[in-house]
Design an enzyme around this catalytic site. Structure first.
Site, PDB file in Angstrom:
ATOM      1  N   ARG A   1       2.224   5.141   4.065  1.00  9.42           N
ATOM      2  CA  ARG A   1       1.771   4.964   2.685  1.00  9.42           C
ATOM      3  C   ARG A   1       2.287   6.089   1.797  1.00  9.42           C
ATOM      4  NH1 ARG A   1      -2.594   6.018  -0.870  1.00  9.42           N
ATOM      5  NH2 ARG A   1      -3.174   4.127  -2.022  1.00  9.42           N
TER       6      ARG A   1
ATOM      7  N   GLY B   1      -4.634   9.466   3.330  1.00  9.48           N
ATOM      8  CA  GLY B   1      -3.668  10.559   3.369  1.00  9.48           C
ATOM      9  C   GLY B   1      -4.151  11.751   4.163  1.00  9.48           C
TER      10      GLY B   1
ATOM     11  N   ASP C   1       0.827  -1.201   0.000  1.00 13.55           N
ATOM     12  CA  ASP C   1       0.000   0.000   0.000  1.00 13.55           C
ATOM     13  C   ASP C   1       0.864   1.255   0.000  1.00 13.55           C
ATOM     14  OD1 ASP C   1      -2.394   1.343  -0.013  1.00 13.55           O
ATOM     15  OD2 ASP C   1      -2.686   1.268   2.148  1.00 13.55           O
TER      16      ASP C   1
ATOM     17  N   GLY D   1      -3.493   4.100 -10.089  1.00 15.51           N
ATOM     18  CA  GLY D   1      -4.216   5.294  -9.689  1.00 15.51           C
ATOM     19  C   GLY D   1      -3.375   6.168  -8.788  1.00 15.51           C
TER      20      GLY D   1
ATOM     21  N   CYS E   1      -8.899  12.118  -2.220  1.00  9.37           N
ATOM     22  CA  CYS E   1      -7.451  12.242  -2.394  1.00  9.37           C
ATOM     23  C   CYS E   1      -7.090  13.613  -2.953  1.00  9.37           C
ATOM     24  CB  CYS E   1      -6.949  11.143  -3.327  1.00  9.37           C
ATOM     25  SG  CYS E   1      -5.155  11.106  -3.488  1.00  9.37           S
TER      26      CYS E   1
END
Length: 501
Positions: A416, A404, A262, A312, A319
């Site tokens: 990540r 995030g 990930d 992606g 995101c």
């Protein structure tokens, strides 16, 4: 293209003009139909060795995939990837939970010791049953249960559970029982619930009559995604730190079927080294690398030994990577480009992000993906983690946050974004809410029916057929202007109600 007319563009021509296209930017032109919708076969591969009945994967996000979601995804023929924003032990327990059940129901029963008192534990709680075990958890011997009706009107609230519990040796069923077998036992014996247990007496779950009737009201479930051992298949996400090797060991012992590395930017020395480690240490375990959006990124991970690629960067609804870092790619272009290089090595591609409705799934699959990974599309479902809340308009919603986001990164997901050692945390995602979508057990089958209709319009009876038609330049595409995109949706109405099914 063979034939008298040259209509539209080939994928090769369209995606080599230097533009970054999203799914909404492009549209396929219809082709020739010579088969019924039900003849469309959506079976596919997640990775080299993981077959799926439908091309659907739930995202490893802490507001999307835990045990309940993964079980439901396996039940409908897809797969869930459990997030890593928990301890290795908690993540491994989620894997075990999925592997130990054969019905997509997770009730989270309450366990207490015989000495627990009504006044201390249950006043005001809206739970149907409390189960009494020797140590107060599901891993010890089940002694009996107390129904809500047993304690609701008790005058003596100091009474111990052990003094009023019921013992019933016939309330147990083995964990390999499917929905039909459980339904049969409930009806045959006139029961309100059964206790699902493993060999040795450990409780897996409690299945009530109401839950069985709810699931029976959805489209009929098939065999689901099961491995050679007859158990549901489930994936798990890990990072690329040294500590993730220990996490991986726990997951393998728990029975994980596939590992997803990930990372928002997978083309790194850290991921390449982790891919090699996983393949050397657990050669039978499929590992999916990513995320990538370019052919060169993909080629590096293919050379390292990945069994699948996740595509992606910055396309998810929560995101902000493209805004914050000025890096990424339109998802339609990314899927087409990466799939083109991955197909040469037989590596399946997961289109991760940018899915808002069934048309986006059709586009992702036809452009070369083998599966689509969904976050927001599933986050509002019954099976997603978290409780429903009412928003300011009175609609039911669930929290949905990017891994995030600062909120998620405080729990560990900053690795990540290769920021786990950084003193300053920079958000690449937001926290929001998504509307109630009901159960995955209904939502996904209806969505797949819409996808089949899209494939029929394109003259593609399978994913492989769609890929062949695109690569042979038989399928044609066009870029849509902003006006064409408006025209392609609901427009010109004073008001309307939009229901997908």
């Amino acid at each position: 293209m063979a034939g008298e007319f040259e209509d539209g563009s080939s994928g090769e021509k369209l995606f080599n003009q230097g533009y970054s296209y999203t799914y909404d930017d492009v549209i396929f032109l219809p082709h020739y139909i010579d088969f019924p919708t039900d003849a469309v076969n959506l079976s596919t591969r997640l990775s080299r060795n993981i077959p799926l009945s439908i091309p659907c994967v739930s995202s490893p996000m802490d507001t999307v995939t835990e045990s309940y979601m993964a079980a439901a995804m396996a039940a409908v023929g897809g797969i869930g990837v459990i997030h890593s924003n928990v301890t290795p032990f908690e993540q491994a327990d989620m894997i075990r939970s999925v592997k130990s059940r054969r019905v997509p129901i997770l009730s989270s029963p309450v366990f207490k010791t015989p000495d627990s008192r009504i006044v201390n534990e249950f006043e005001g709680d809206d739970i149907p049953f409390v189960f009494v075990t020797q140590s107060g958890n599901e891993k010890s011997k089940l002694l009996g249960y107390v129904a809500k009706s047993d304690w609701l009107w008790l005058k003596d609230t100091e009474i111990k559970l052990g003094d009023i519990m019921r013992a019933d040796a016939n309330m147990f069923v083995p964990c390999h029982y499917d929905l039909g077998q459980i339904d049969g036992k409930l009806k045959e014996e006139g029961r309100d619930f059964v206790v699902v247990e493993k060999e040795g007496g450990e409780v897996v779950d409690v299945v009530t009559k109401e839950e069985v009737e709810r699931v029976k009201g959805y489209p009929k479930l098939g065999k689901g995604t099961v491995g050679n051992d007859g158990r549901w298949m489930v994936g798990a996400a890990i990072g690329t730190r040294e500590s993730d090797k220990e996490r991986l060991e726990h997951l393998v012992k728990a029975g994980v079927d596939v590992i997803v590395l990930d990372s928002s930017q997978g083309n790194s020395i850290y991921q390449i080294e982790m891919i090699k480690y996983v393949k050397q240490t657990y050669p039978e375990l499929d590992v999916i690398g990513g995320n990538v959006v370019t052919m060169s990124q993909a080629q590096n991970l293919i050379k390292a030994g990945v069994d699948g690629l996740r595509v992606g960067m910055g396309s998810g609804s929560i995101c902000t990577t493209q805004e914050v870092c000025a890096v990424g790619r339109g998802q339609a272009t990314a899927v087409y480009k990466v799939s083109s290089i991955a197909a040469q090595s037989g590596i399946p591609v997961i289109a991760d992000g940018g899915i808002s409705f069934s048309g986006h799934i059709v586009k992702a699959l036809v452009l070369g993906a083998s599966t689509v990974m969904m976050g927001s599309f599933l986050a509002g479902s019954t099976e997603a983690p978290g409780a429903y809340e009412l928003n300011e308009k009175g609609f039911r919603v669930k929290k949905y946050r990017g891994m995030g986001s600062l909120e998620a990164m405080t729990k560990g997901s900053d690795q990540r974004y290769l920021g786990d050692t950084a003193k300053l945390k920079i958000a690449q995602g937001v926290v929001g809410a998504v509307a109630d979508r009901g159960s995955v057990l209904k939502h996904v089958p209806y969505t797949m029916q819409a996808v089949k209709q899209g494939f029929q319009d394109l003259g593609a009876s399978s994913l492989q057929s769609a890929h062949d038609l695109l690569r042979s330049k038989t399928l044609r595409l066009e870029v849509r202007t902003s006006a064409a995109q408006v025209e392609g949706g609901v427009h010109g109405l004073e008001s309307h109600e939009k229901k997908a099914f």
